[in-house]
Scaffold this active site. Structure first.
Site, PDB file in Angstrom:
ATOM      1  N   GLU A 116       0.841  -1.203   0.000  1.00  0.00           N
ATOM      2  CA  GLU A 116       0.000   0.000   0.000  1.00  0.00           C
ATOM      3  C   GLU A 116       0.874   1.249   0.000  1.00  0.00           C
ATOM      4  O   GLU A 116       0.587   2.233  -0.682  1.00  0.00           O
ATOM      5  CB  GLU A 116      -0.911   0.003   1.218  1.00  0.00           C
ATOM      6  CG  GLU A 116      -1.781   1.259   1.312  1.00  0.00           C
ATOM      7  CD  GLU A 116      -2.468   1.399   2.661  1.00  0.00           C
ATOM      8  OE1 GLU A 116      -3.511   2.066   2.710  1.00  0.00           O
ATOM      9  OE2 GLU A 116      -1.957   0.868   3.659  1.00  0.00           O
ATOM     10  N   GLU A 150      -1.475  12.994  13.547  1.00  0.00           N
ATOM     11  CA  GLU A 150      -0.808  12.788  14.834  1.00  0.00           C
ATOM     12  C   GLU A 150       0.048  11.521  14.808  1.00  0.00           C
ATOM     13  O   GLU A 150       1.206  11.515  15.266  1.00  0.00           O
ATOM     14  CB  GLU A 150      -1.854  12.705  15.956  1.00  0.00           C
ATOM     15  CG  GLU A 150      -2.592  14.007  16.229  1.00  0.00           C
ATOM     16  CD  GLU A 150      -3.681  14.325  15.210  1.00  0.00           C
ATOM     17  OE1 GLU A 150      -4.203  15.452  15.230  1.00  0.00           O
ATOM     18  OE2 GLU A 150      -4.008  13.435  14.391  1.00  0.00           O
TER      19      GLU A 150
END
Length: 388
Positions: free
Chosen positions: A241, A371
């Site tokens: 991916e 984050e």
């Protein structure tokens, strides 16, 4: 690092550009942005022309080319403002995982229809209680004769409402350490007991879905690897991916920057062009520079991939920068319209920029929140100590 195409790459680029000019230029999707059937037909055209599975081994229906050709493909698709193949989960994740872990029978059954777009795949990894912590998933599979009986829930699954198959991580050994108790199944999305509930986003589109599995019977041989290999197989999926994710993202950003440049050159309701305002010109230039910096960062990552076979850490930085750049860019485009850009009826550009500004809100959440990505960069790239 040489940024120029080799003669072979240049020929491929010219061939693809010519093909897109003939088959896509100026052609709208029949039913608009949400016409998935039209996208599937377009995917079939790409396959027949030889532009799907470029890096796959030729024995599995690909062309056996290096990742540089995939990068060129993404750049040229962006340049032509053409949509990609709709089976992105299958092409970038399920297919390479089946090639690496599948049996000959599984490769024969699944790879060809995955390439030509006749079968669509989704991913069943995240759960309501385990988003970033894949190993803590609780969806279970219990062996019952020749079938696995699956129960549980997955969430944030793209294309699940259109998918024919799902690559599913399940817990098959609850007594084992959490990474060791996982297995990796191929599940028919049309099987009894599979329920898909679309999650409608702020755009009005149901891109993501919840999937519920209630006593779903999956053939015993629909497993990749063996029982307990789920974590290793899933890491193969995620590795693929990330392999060319950066190029896909920067190609999409380039498409949006080109649309933004086109927008600011058009006269507004008062007859003035936004591009004549130096403040707007500076803002557009910033986004163009950002796009170019991502492009060259991707070339560095591609060099690492070609030399080592493993994507470098640049992908996390590219995804982080892309998500925030895309939010800035769509907000800038909306600001060009002023208050007119906020109305729903008679929206400028037929609502194009309204839609993409709303859609961009998810960019800093999907495929790794900003984050989490900052933590990865801090710990794995900069070598900073883990936060407490």
């Amino acid at each position: 690092m040489d940024f120029h195409d080799t003669p072979e790459e240049a020929a491929f680029r010219a061939e693809l550009r010519s093909w897109l000019s003939e088959h896509w230029a100026g052609r709208p999707l029949e039913g608009g942005r949400g016409d998935f059937d039209a996208l599937r037909r377009w995917g079939g055209e790409l396959y027949e022309a030889g532009y799907v599975g470029l890096t796959w081994p030729s024995e599995y229906g690909g062309r056996g080319l290096s990742p540089t050709y995939q990068a060129i493909y993404l750049e040229e698709m962006s340049r032509a403002n053409a949509p990609g193949h709709p089976g992105v989960i299958g092409l970038n994740m399920a297919g390479p995982t089946i090639i690496a872990w599948g049996t000959p029978e599984q490769k024969e059954r699944y790879l060809r229809p995955l390439l030509d777009g006749s079968e669509i795949w989704c991913q069943g990894f995240s759960e309501p209680g385990s988003g970033s912590d894949l190993a803590s998933g609780r969806t279970s599979a219990v062996l019952d004769g020749d079938h696995w009986v699956v129960n549980g829930q997955k969430v944030w699954s793209s294309y699940a409402h259109k998918a024919d198959f799902c690559i599913l991580v399940v817990r098959t050994d609850p007594s084992a350490p959490k990474h060791a108790g996982l297995s990796y199944l191929i599940v028919d999305m049309h099987a009894p007991g599979v329920t898909v509930r679309p999650l409608v986003q702020i755009t009005g589109d149901p891109e993501f879905n919840e999937i519920f599995f209630d006593d779903v019977r999956v053939p015993r041989d629909s497993i990749l690897g063996g029982p307990g290999d789920g974590w290793k197989v899933a890491m193969t999926t995620l590795l693929h991916e990330r392999g060319t994710l950066g190029f896909a993202l920067s190609a999409e950003l380039e498409r949006m920057v080109n649309q933004l440049i086109k927008l600011v050159k058009e006269p507004g309701p008062d007859g003035r062009r936004p591009a004549d305002d130096p403040v707007i010109r500076d803002a557009v230039a910033r986004e163009w520079i950002e796009m170019q910096s991502l492009r060259f960062t991707n070339y560095r990552s591609l060099t690492t991939l070609l030399e080592t076979g493993i994507p470098g850490p640049e992908g996390s930085g590219v995804k982080l920068a892309w998500s925030e750049a895309n939010q800035r860019l769509t907000s800038l485009a909306q600001s060009v319209f002023g208050l007119h850009g906020l109305v729903s009826d008679d929206a400028p550009w037929n609502g194009f920029w309204q839609y993409w500004q709303l859609r961009s809100r998810g960019n800093t959440i999907e495929a790794g929140t900003s984050e989490i990505l900052r933590n990865i960069i801090a710990e794995r790239v900069l070598g900073l100590p883990k936060g407490r």
